[in-house]
Motif scaffolding. Structure first.
Motif, PDB file in Angstrom:
ATOM      1  N   ALA A 183     -12.329  50.801 -54.279  1.00  0.00           N
ATOM      2  CA  ALA A 183     -13.209  50.228 -53.514  1.00  0.00           C
ATOM      3  C   ALA A 183     -14.185  49.202 -54.229  1.00  0.00           C
ATOM      4  O   ALA A 183     -14.604  48.493 -53.128  1.00  0.00           O
ATOM      5  N   PHE A 184     -14.345  49.187 -55.431  1.00  0.00           N
ATOM      6  CA  PHE A 184     -15.213  48.153 -56.009  1.00  0.00           C
ATOM      7  C   PHE A 184     -14.921  46.522 -55.692  1.00  0.00           C
ATOM      8  O   PHE A 184     -13.594  46.358 -55.572  1.00  0.00           O
ATOM      9  N   PRO A 185     -15.841  46.194 -55.111  1.00  0.00           N
ATOM     10  CA  PRO A 185     -15.558  44.621 -54.498  1.00  0.00           C
ATOM     11  C   PRO A 185     -15.500  43.519 -55.832  1.00  0.00           C
ATOM     12  O   PRO A 185     -16.531  42.899 -56.127  1.00  0.00           O
ATOM     13  N   TRP A 186     -14.120  43.662 -56.677  1.00  0.00           N
ATOM     14  CA  TRP A 186     -14.023  42.813 -57.551  1.00  0.00           C
ATOM     15  C   TRP A 186     -14.258  41.380 -57.335  1.00  0.00           C
ATOM     16  O   TRP A 186     -14.544  40.380 -58.327  1.00  0.00           O
ATOM     17  N   PHE A 187     -14.161  40.998 -56.089  1.00  0.00           N
ATOM     18  CA  PHE A 187     -14.020  39.647 -55.558  1.00  0.00           C
ATOM     19  C   PHE A 187     -15.578  38.840 -55.848  1.00  0.00           C
ATOM     20  O   PHE A 187     -15.855  37.647 -56.070  1.00  0.00           O
ATOM     21  N   VAL A 188     -16.487  39.770 -55.900  1.00  0.00           N
ATOM     22  CA  VAL A 188     -18.000  39.517 -55.946  1.00  0.00           C
ATOM     23  C   VAL A 188     -18.061  38.799 -57.601  1.00  0.00           C
ATOM     24  O   VAL A 188     -18.670  37.759 -57.665  1.00  0.00           O
ATOM     25  N   ILE A 189     -17.415  39.476 -58.574  1.00  0.00           N
ATOM     26  CA  ILE A 189     -17.461  39.005 -59.877  1.00  0.00           C
ATOM     27  C   ILE A 189     -16.960  37.574 -59.764  1.00  0.00           C
ATOM     28  O   ILE A 189     -17.333  36.633 -60.508  1.00  0.00           O
ATOM     29  N   GLY A 190     -15.680  37.308 -59.129  1.00  0.00           N
ATOM     30  CA  GLY A 190     -15.240  35.980 -58.988  1.00  0.00           C
ATOM     31  C   GLY A 190     -16.121  34.969 -58.393  1.00  0.00           C
ATOM     32  O   GLY A 190     -16.010  33.750 -59.008  1.00  0.00           O
ATOM     33  N   PHE A 191     -16.742  35.476 -57.267  1.00  0.00           N
ATOM     34  CA  PHE A 191     -17.641  34.755 -56.794  1.00  0.00           C
ATOM     35  C   PHE A 191     -18.907  34.267 -57.805  1.00  0.00           C
ATOM     36  O   PHE A 191     -19.378  33.075 -58.006  1.00  0.00           O
ATOM     37  N   ILE A 192     -19.143  35.159 -58.710  1.00  0.00           N
ATOM     38  CA  ILE A 192     -20.461  34.758 -59.569  1.00  0.00           C
ATOM     39  C   ILE A 192     -19.730  33.963 -60.662  1.00  0.00           C
ATOM     40  O   ILE A 192     -20.734  33.134 -61.127  1.00  0.00           O
ATOM     41  N   VAL A 193     -18.685  34.359 -61.059  1.00  0.00           N
ATOM     42  CA  VAL A 193     -18.065  33.496 -62.110  1.00  0.00           C
ATOM     43  C   VAL A 193     -17.974  31.753 -61.734  1.00  0.00           C
ATOM     44  O   VAL A 193     -18.375  30.883 -62.425  1.00  0.00           O
ATOM     45  N   MET A 194     -17.492  31.808 -60.535  1.00  0.00           N
ATOM     46  CA  MET A 194     -17.762  30.619 -59.873  1.00  0.00           C
ATOM     47  C   MET A 194     -18.843  29.623 -59.735  1.00  0.00           C
ATOM     48  O   MET A 194     -18.820  28.507 -59.968  1.00  0.00           O
ATOM     49  N   SER A 195     -19.971  30.754 -59.464  1.00  0.00           N
ATOM     50  CA  SER A 195     -21.138  29.847 -59.344  1.00  0.00           C
ATOM     51  C   SER A 195     -21.766  29.590 -60.874  1.00  0.00           C
ATOM     52  O   SER A 195     -22.529  28.600 -61.149  1.00  0.00           O
ATOM     53  N   VAL A 196     -21.306  30.570 -61.834  1.00  0.00           N
ATOM     54  CA  VAL A 196     -21.861  30.121 -63.423  1.00  0.00           C
ATOM     55  C   VAL A 196     -21.236  28.597 -63.577  1.00  0.00           C
ATOM     56  O   VAL A 196     -21.654  27.918 -64.191  1.00  0.00           O
ATOM     57  N   LEU A 197     -19.787  28.549 -63.357  1.00  0.00           N
ATOM     58  CA  LEU A 197     -19.065  27.443 -63.767  1.00  0.00           C
ATOM     59  C   LEU A 197     -19.746  26.260 -63.054  1.00  0.00           C
ATOM     60  O   LEU A 197     -19.800  25.009 -63.752  1.00  0.00           O
ATOM     61  N   ASN A 198     -20.080  26.579 -61.744  1.00  0.00           N
ATOM     62  CA  ASN A 198     -20.874  25.188 -60.923  1.00  0.00           C
ATOM     63  C   ASN A 198     -21.937  24.929 -61.515  1.00  0.00           C
ATOM     64  O   ASN A 198     -22.381  23.810 -61.469  1.00  0.00           O
ATOM     65  N   SER A 199     -22.756  25.953 -62.017  1.00  0.00           N
ATOM     66  CA  SER A 199     -24.035  25.822 -62.776  1.00  0.00           C
ATOM     67  C   SER A 199     -24.044  24.654 -63.926  1.00  0.00           C
ATOM     68  O   SER A 199     -24.841  24.065 -64.371  1.00  0.00           O
ATOM     69  N   PHE A 200     -22.828  24.671 -64.749  1.00  0.00           N
ATOM     70  CA  PHE A 200     -22.595  24.000 -65.708  1.00  0.00           C
ATOM     71  C   PHE A 200     -21.900  22.575 -65.556  1.00  0.00           C
ATOM     72  O   PHE A 200     -21.346  22.106 -66.507  1.00  0.00           O
ATOM     73  N   GLY A 201     -21.743  22.390 -63.916  1.00  0.00           N
ATOM     74  CA  GLY A 201     -21.266  21.105 -63.741  1.00  0.00           C
ATOM     75  C   GLY A 201     -19.748  20.872 -63.947  1.00  0.00           C
ATOM     76  O   GLY A 201     -18.850  19.907 -64.392  1.00  0.00           O
ATOM     77  N   VAL A 202     -18.882  22.239 -63.947  1.00  0.00           N
ATOM     78  CA  VAL A 202     -17.500  22.160 -64.267  1.00  0.00           C
ATOM     79  C   VAL A 202     -16.566  21.579 -63.209  1.00  0.00           C
ATOM     80  O   VAL A 202     -15.703  20.737 -63.389  1.00  0.00           O
ATOM     81  N   PHE A 203     -17.232  21.568 -62.125  1.00  0.00           N
ATOM     82  CA  PHE A 203     -16.389  20.942 -60.724  1.00  0.00           C
ATOM     83  C   PHE A 203     -16.856  19.572 -60.392  1.00  0.00           C
ATOM     84  O   PHE A 203     -18.159  19.818 -60.067  1.00  0.00           O
ATOM     85  N   PRO A 204     -16.236  18.520 -60.456  1.00  0.00           N
ATOM     86  CA  PRO A 204     -16.540  17.336 -60.039  1.00  0.00           C
ATOM     87  C   PRO A 204     -16.972  17.334 -58.388  1.00  0.00           C
ATOM     88  O   PRO A 204     -16.354  18.392 -57.697  1.00  0.00           O
ATOM     89  N   ASP A 205     -17.723  16.489 -57.850  1.00  0.00           N
ATOM     90  CA  ASP A 205     -18.258  16.653 -56.442  1.00  0.00           C
ATOM     91  C   ASP A 205     -16.927  16.542 -55.630  1.00  0.00           C
ATOM     92  O   ASP A 205     -16.922  17.273 -54.498  1.00  0.00           O
ATOM     93  N   GLU A 206     -15.866  15.700 -56.068  1.00  0.00           N
ATOM     94  CA  GLU A 206     -14.876  15.439 -54.890  1.00  0.00           C
ATOM     95  C   GLU A 206     -13.968  16.747 -54.953  1.00  0.00           C
ATOM     96  O   GLU A 206     -13.519  17.241 -53.815  1.00  0.00           O
ATOM     97  N   ILE A 207     -13.871  17.505 -56.372  1.00  0.00           N
ATOM     98  CA  ILE A 207     -13.330  18.784 -56.152  1.00  0.00           C
ATOM     99  C   ILE A 207     -14.047  19.849 -55.353  1.00  0.00           C
ATOM    100  O   ILE A 207     -13.259  20.687 -54.660  1.00  0.00           O
ATOM    101  N   LYS A 208     -15.274  19.818 -55.594  1.00  0.00           N
ATOM    102  CA  LYS A 208     -15.933  20.926 -54.965  1.00  0.00           C
ATOM    103  C   LYS A 208     -16.034  20.565 -53.358  1.00  0.00           C
ATOM    104  O   LYS A 208     -15.770  21.656 -52.704  1.00  0.00           O
TER     105      LYS A 208
END
Length: 346
Positions: free
Chosen positions: A263-288
């Motif tokens: 039952a553990f919501p593993w997708f929450v970890i995926g959401f956090i990872v994407m947020s961390v990557l976004n914090s470091f500017g990994v995704f260009p604005d067009e891609i986001k």
């Protein structure tokens, strides 16, 4: 020749997965809802998607070949959409929003479950059914009900009753919450916290939030993910209670550990990872921009699926008492959340 034919048939069946027809159906209906939503912005694509799903399920007929794809979208693609939505926030924003709402979430979860159990006792609804409705209302809808049913050894009919009740009030919340939000002149953050703490299923939380605005949708998503994590301590409490009642702690602990892992919501970890990557500017604005548009379309597909799960005949057949319990629980959670938001946040 016969061997060759069999091989070809097997190859074709292996190439096309079981979920494909259902997913294609949802893509088509979601696209229609999206286009109609542009022409009727006051109604919006999300509401249209739900009603198209309800109409198809109850007015037409859904062949069994589509059911696998509908379930796949509700369970898998929704989680994928949530992970992608992590690109819209930085990790600092996620922590700030989650921290701001965690006290309200705790109050809503505890009060929601206890009040629902009490409502069930007053109306003489089966104890396990009342608890399942309470868990679904207070935490994360059908996901929470499904996760805890094995611990309670609930009957199939009880689970079906509880999930049907939750789906009904998800539908009502999607239509009613944005109207109430505007009536009370809620800003984007306040409405997002309210939707994230009070609406039941994750899919409906996202739909309600993004109907109100992109900022409200981002806040609602984050708050809802924090709320979903409360399922883990709740399962521990229920597992210990069941183990004591059966006087069989060994077997219960084994079942409990398996249930929690599943039952553990593993997708929450995926959401956090994407947020961390976004914090470091990994995704260009067009891609986001593309990722967020794609994730919102996936959510629209999920809302068509929500509509397709509403079967009026089954809801009528289950009787009024579980529905009344669900109504009282939904109102209680909404009011408690609303009051404490204005005490602790506004």
């Amino acid at each position: 020749m016969e061997a060759v034919k069999k091989t070809k048939t097997g190859t074709v069946s292996n190439i096309i997965p079981d979920w494909f027809p259902g997913v294609i159906l949802l893509v088509i209906v979601a696209f229609i809802a999206q286009q109609l939503g542009k022409n009727f912005p006051l109604i919006g694509g999300t509401v249209i998607a739900i009603f198209l799903g309800v109409f198809i399920r109850n007015g037409l007929s859904v062949k069994p070949v589509y059911e696998v794809g509908i379930v796949f979208t509700q369970k898998k693609l929704l989680k994928f959409a949530i992970i992608l939505l992590g690109t819209s926030l930085s990790i600092a924003e996620v922590l700030a929003i989650g921290g701001q709402a965690i006290t309200i979430i705790f109050i809503v979860v505890v009060a929601g479950i206890l009040l629902t159990i009490w409502f069930g006792k007053l109306l003489k609804v089966d104890k396990d059914l009342g608890l399942l409705i309470g868990i679904g209302t207070a935490i994360c809808g059908a996901t929470a009900i499904t996760a805890t049913k094995s611990l309670l050894d609930s009957k199939g009919v009880q689970v079906a009753y509880a999930i049907s009740t939750i789906f009904l009030f998800n539908l009502i919340a999607t239509l009613l919450y944005p109207v109430l939000g505007h009536a009370f002149d809620m800003d984007q953050t306040v409405f997002g916290i309210w939707a994230g703490t009070a609406v039941h299923d994750t899919s409906s939380v996202l739909a309600v939030g993004y109907m109100y605005g992109d900022e409200a949708g981002e806040v609602a998503t984050t708050v809802k993910l924090v709320r979903t994590l409360f399922l883990i301590p709740l399962m521990l409490i229920i597992g210990i209670w069941v183990a004591k009642s059966k006087q069989d702690s060994g077997d219960s602990s084994t079942n409990l550990s398996k249930s929690i892992f599943k039952a553990f919501p593993w997708f929450v970890i995926g959401f956090i990872v994407m947020s961390v990557l976004n914090s470091f500017g990994v995704f260009p604005d067009e891609i986001k921009e593309w990722i967020q548009s794609f994730s919102k379309f996936l959510i629209l597909m999920v809302m068509v699926g929500v509509g397709l799960q509403v079967e009026w005949k089954k809801m009528i057949a289950q009787g009024l008492k579980p529905v009344i319990v669900g109504l009282l629980a939904s109102v209680a959670v909404a009011v408690i959340s609303f009051v404490f938001i204005y005490i602790l946040v506004v």
